[in-house]
Each structure stands twice: as C-alpha cells, then as structure tokens.
Design a protein around this motif. Structure first.
Motif, PDB file in Angstrom:
ATOM      1  N   GLY A  19       0.841  -1.193   0.000  1.00 17.23           N
ATOM      2  CA  GLY A  19       0.000   0.000   0.000  1.00 17.23           C
ATOM      3  C   GLY A  19       0.872   1.237   0.000  1.00 17.23           C
ATOM      4  O   GLY A  19       1.978   1.209   0.546  1.00 17.23           O
ATOM      5  N   GLN A  20       0.371   2.323  -0.627  1.00 17.57           N
ATOM      6  CA  GLN A  20       1.146   3.556  -0.608  1.00 17.57           C
ATOM      7  C   GLN A  20       1.292   3.997   0.841  1.00 17.57           C
ATOM      8  O   GLN A  20       0.352   3.902   1.616  1.00 17.57           O
ATOM      9  N   PHE A  21       2.448   4.451   1.225  1.00 18.56           N
ATOM     10  CA  PHE A  21       2.798   4.861   2.581  1.00 18.56           C
ATOM     11  C   PHE A  21       3.178   3.685   3.471  1.00 18.56           C
ATOM     12  O   PHE A  21       3.604   3.887   4.604  1.00 18.56           O
ATOM     13  N   ALA A  22       3.013   2.423   2.981  1.00 17.20           N
ATOM     14  CA  ALA A  22       3.346   1.278   3.839  1.00 17.20           C
ATOM     15  C   ALA A  22       4.808   1.336   4.267  1.00 17.20           C
ATOM     16  O   ALA A  22       5.153   0.960   5.389  1.00 17.20           O
ATOM     17  N   SER A  23       5.670   1.833   3.385  1.00 18.03           N
ATOM     18  CA  SER A  23       7.097   1.820   3.690  1.00 18.03           C
ATOM     19  C   SER A  23       7.470   2.786   4.810  1.00 18.03           C
ATOM     20  O   SER A  23       8.529   2.660   5.406  1.00 18.03           O
ATOM     21  N   ILE A  24       6.612   3.797   5.090  1.00 17.22           N
ATOM     22  CA  ILE A  24       6.968   4.738   6.169  1.00 17.22           C
ATOM     23  C   ILE A  24       6.197   4.451   7.455  1.00 17.22           C
ATOM     24  O   ILE A  24       6.423   5.097   8.460  1.00 17.22           O
ATOM     25  N   ASN A  25       5.273   3.488   7.408  1.00 16.26           N
ATOM     26  CA  ASN A  25       4.523   3.175   8.631  1.00 16.26           C
ATOM     27  C   ASN A  25       5.368   2.325   9.551  1.00 16.26           C
ATOM     28  O   ASN A  25       5.999   1.357   9.121  1.00 16.26           O
ATOM     29  N   ARG A  26       5.395   2.709  10.847  1.00 18.31           N
ATOM     30  CA  ARG A  26       6.162   1.966  11.841  1.00 18.31           C
ATOM     31  C   ARG A  26       5.303   1.830  13.084  1.00 18.31           C
ATOM     32  O   ARG A  26       4.491   2.714  13.365  1.00 18.31           O
ATOM     33  N   PRO A  27       5.508   0.782  13.881  1.00 18.37           N
ATOM     34  CA  PRO A  27       4.713   0.673  15.114  1.00 18.37           C
ATOM     35  C   PRO A  27       5.375   1.355  16.311  1.00 18.37           C
ATOM     36  O   PRO A  27       4.892   1.231  17.438  1.00 18.37           O
ATOM     37  N   VAL A  28       6.484   2.047  16.066  1.00 16.38           N
ATOM     38  CA  VAL A  28       7.170   2.741  17.161  1.00 16.38           C
ATOM     39  C   VAL A  28       7.427   4.199  16.759  1.00 16.38           C
ATOM     40  O   VAL A  28       7.400   4.527  15.579  1.00 16.38           O
ATOM     41  N   ALA A  29       7.679   5.036  17.786  1.00 12.00           N
ATOM     42  CA  ALA A  29       7.995   6.446  17.532  1.00 12.00           C
ATOM     43  C   ALA A  29       9.495   6.657  17.656  1.00 12.00           C
ATOM     44  O   ALA A  29      10.262   5.696  17.767  1.00 12.00           O
ATOM     45  N   GLY A  30       9.913   7.917  17.588  1.00  7.57           N
ATOM     46  CA  GLY A  30      11.327   8.249  17.784  1.00  7.57           C
ATOM     47  C   GLY A  30      12.084   8.326  16.481  1.00  7.57           C
ATOM     48  O   GLY A  30      11.589   7.909  15.426  1.00  7.57           O
ATOM     49  N   PRO A  31      13.316   8.863  16.529  1.00  4.49           N
ATOM     50  CA  PRO A  31      14.107   9.038  15.304  1.00  4.49           C
ATOM     51  C   PRO A  31      14.678   7.722  14.782  1.00  4.49           C
ATOM     52  O   PRO A  31      14.909   6.794  15.547  1.00  4.49           O
ATOM     53  N   THR A  32      14.900   7.667  13.473  1.00  4.93           N
ATOM     54  CA  THR A  32      15.580   6.512  12.872  1.00  4.93           C
ATOM     55  C   THR A  32      17.018   6.857  12.491  1.00  4.93           C
ATOM     56  O   THR A  32      17.805   5.975  12.208  1.00  4.93           O
ATOM     57  N   HIS A  33      17.324   8.154  12.415  1.00  2.00           N
ATOM     58  CA  HIS A  33      18.674   8.562  12.015  1.00  2.00           C
ATOM     59  C   HIS A  33      18.959   9.970  12.528  1.00  2.00           C
ATOM     60  O   HIS A  33      18.040  10.732  12.857  1.00  2.00           O
ATOM     61  N   ASP A  34      20.270  10.292  12.603  1.00  2.00           N
ATOM     62  CA  ASP A  34      20.683  11.639  13.027  1.00  2.00           C
ATOM     63  C   ASP A  34      20.655  12.569  11.838  1.00  2.00           C
ATOM     64  O   ASP A  34      21.271  12.284  10.814  1.00  2.00           O
TER      65      ASP A  34
END
Ligand SMILES: N[C@@H](CCC(=O)N[C@@H](CS)C(=O)NCC(=O)O)C(=O)O
Length: 288
Positions: A19-34
């Motif tokens: 689905g569109q946007f599936a790649s950015i959906n995550r079940p957690v919050a917070g940063p993934t990179h600096d």
C-alpha cells in the motif's frame, strides 16, 4: 490479504504490504537517524510538505504577509515518503514525526510548535489576525477548527486511503468512510448555507484549516475522481465557499509551497523569500 483473516492474540508487524505509505509506517515512535534541520534567515522556520495539513499553515503565512504583517518565513521540504520526518532534528521539533512543524526563533529560547491546529492558533495569536476578536465569533472559529482536526482523519486516513491508496479496493472500508465523508460534507453544506465563512462574516483560521481538505475535495483536486464519486456537486454551499477561498491570491501562493507534484510551475519546493514565487518555482530551477 484476504477476507477470512483472524487476528492473532498479539499483533506483530509484517513486511510492507504494497500500500502507498506502507514503507513509512512503523509501530514505534522516535528518530531513525541523526539529521539536523536547516535554519534560514527568518524567525519563522517551517518544516513541511504541501499535503492539506501542510497547506493550512502556508496559506496562513501567505495571508499574513498579504495583510502586511511581518510573517516572513523559510519553508523547508520534508519528504515524508523518504522518511525525513524520522530524522533526529525533525523529531526534536515534532515528537509525533508528522508535518507540519514550526520553530519560532524570535522566542527565547526558540519555541517549537507542532500539530497544524496548534500552529494556526499560535500564528493567529502572535500576529493578532484571522481569529475573530468578538468572543462569539472566536468561539465559533475554534469550534470549527477543532471540528476539522477531529474530522479530517476520516476523510484522509479513512476515505482517501481506502478509495485511492490501499493496495486492494475493500468495499466495506470504502462504504464506511464514504458514508462519513458525505456526512461531514453535509455538515459543512448546512452551516455554509447561512454563513459566508466558517465563523460567520470573517475569514479565519477555521476556513484555512477546512479548505485544503474539504474545499479541495469538492473542487476535484484531491483523491483522483473523488468529487464525482462523492457527488460533490450537491454540496452547493461548500462549492461556493471553496471557490471564493480558492480565488484568494495568498491561497494560490500558499498551496504551492513545499509542493512536489503536478505542474512544475506550481511547485515551490523551498520558500525563503516572496520573490521565490516568481523566480524559483521548479519549472525554473528543475525538479531533480
Ligand atoms: N494531526 C496532525 C496530522 C499531521 C499529518 O498527518 N501529517 C502527515 C502528512 S498529511 C505526515 O506527516 N505523515 C507522515 C507519517 O505519518 O509518517 C496535524 O494536523 O498536524
């Protein structure tokens, strides 16, 4: 994907489902990179994308400038499909990792503002504009602003998602959210039958919040052929209100800021100066 799915006792994430946007959906919050955010020359630094939630804020900023307020701003592009909202700098401004997010460097210490409704109220109060002073009209503007914040997720995340973005067309979901989208349009249509703008005679941040969603849906600018599917022509008062707002020069500029799709002449990926609308649209500086 099937219609005989039985939820397990404890849900676990699966591979992206296409689905569109599936790649950015995550079940957690917070940063993934600096990643630090850029900071330009103006006190107001906006980090956004020209979705309806982003457009609310750029419309208000352009309206403030049009009205003569010193609301000059830098607007930086946050590409949510590429995960920019999960950079450490962005998360520090909005822990919810969603555009729009604003920093006001004229405050000491600099102040972060997130949630589009909060940004609209913050700017309207800062400049003393587009929020009626009369207590009754002000309350009405707030009523409709909060109505939008609660309602639009059913239009966007519900109707828009299942009508356009979901990898399969699920009749149950489309019916459920179409019902609600049409009910909401009827709420607006009935209110606008007796009111020029959402808070009465005065154009306000309530209109700026609602128009990018509902105004653009009835005008056929959102979610493919949704205007036809929703039979938008029957919401005559919403159409009249939508057309009046669309004709405002500041609205025309506001919807171009941080826009990355459609006609390159209508896209201004970054906005740092009023002259950018003439000189720095993507037809002039390229889309690479
Ligand atoms: N309630 C929030 C909603 C903001 C929102 O949903 N933003 C979307 C774009 S319209 C976003 O940034 N999505 C990125 C993501 O979910 O990772 C607001 O009004 O500011």
């Amino acid at each position: 994907m099937s219609d005989d799915y039985i939820p397990p006792k404890v849900w676990a994430p699966k591979a992206p489902n296409g689905g569109q946007f599936a790649s950015i959906n995550r079940p957690v919050a917070g940063p993934t990179h600096d990643k630090d955010l850029p900071v330009g020359k103006h006190p107001l630094q906006l980090y956004s994308l020209a979705t309806p939630n982003g457009q609310k804020v750029t419309i208000l900023l352009e309206e403030l400038l049009e009205a003569g307020f010193d609301a000059e701003y830098d607007a930086w592009l946050i590409r949510i499909n590429e995960g920019d909202q999960f950079g450490s700098g962005f998360v520090a401004v909005n822990p919810n990792s969603k555009i729009p997010a604003l920093m006001d460097h004229s405050a000491t210490p600099p102040r972060r503002v997130f949630e589009s409704g909060s940004i609209l109220v913050y700017l309207a109060e800062k400049f003393g504009a587009f929020l009626p002073r009369d207590p009754a009209a002000r309350t009405e503007a707030m009523n409709w602003l909060f109505w939008q914040m609660g309602s639009a997720p059913f239009l966007g995340g519900g109707f828009g998602h299942f009508y356009v973005y979901a990898p399969v067309k699920i009749e149950y979901a489309i019916d459920r959210y179409t019902m609600e989208a049409k009910r909401q349009l009827d709420v607006l249509n009935r209110h606008l039958a007796g009111n020029r703008f959402m808070a009465g005679e005065e154009y306000s941040i309530a209109d700026m919040a609602i128009w990018p969603w509902y105004g653009q849906v009835v005008a056929g600018k959102l979610y493919g052929d949704a205007a036809t599917f929703l039979d938008a022509g029957i919401y005559e008062n919403v159409r009249r209100w939508s057309d009046e707002i669309a004709a405002r020069p500041a609205v025309g500029r506001g919807i171009m800021v941080n826009k990355t799709n459609g006609d390159p002449a209508q896209q201004l990926w970054e906005r740092h100066d009023a002259s950018d609308f003439q000189n720095r649209t993507q037809d002039k500086i390229g889309t690479e």
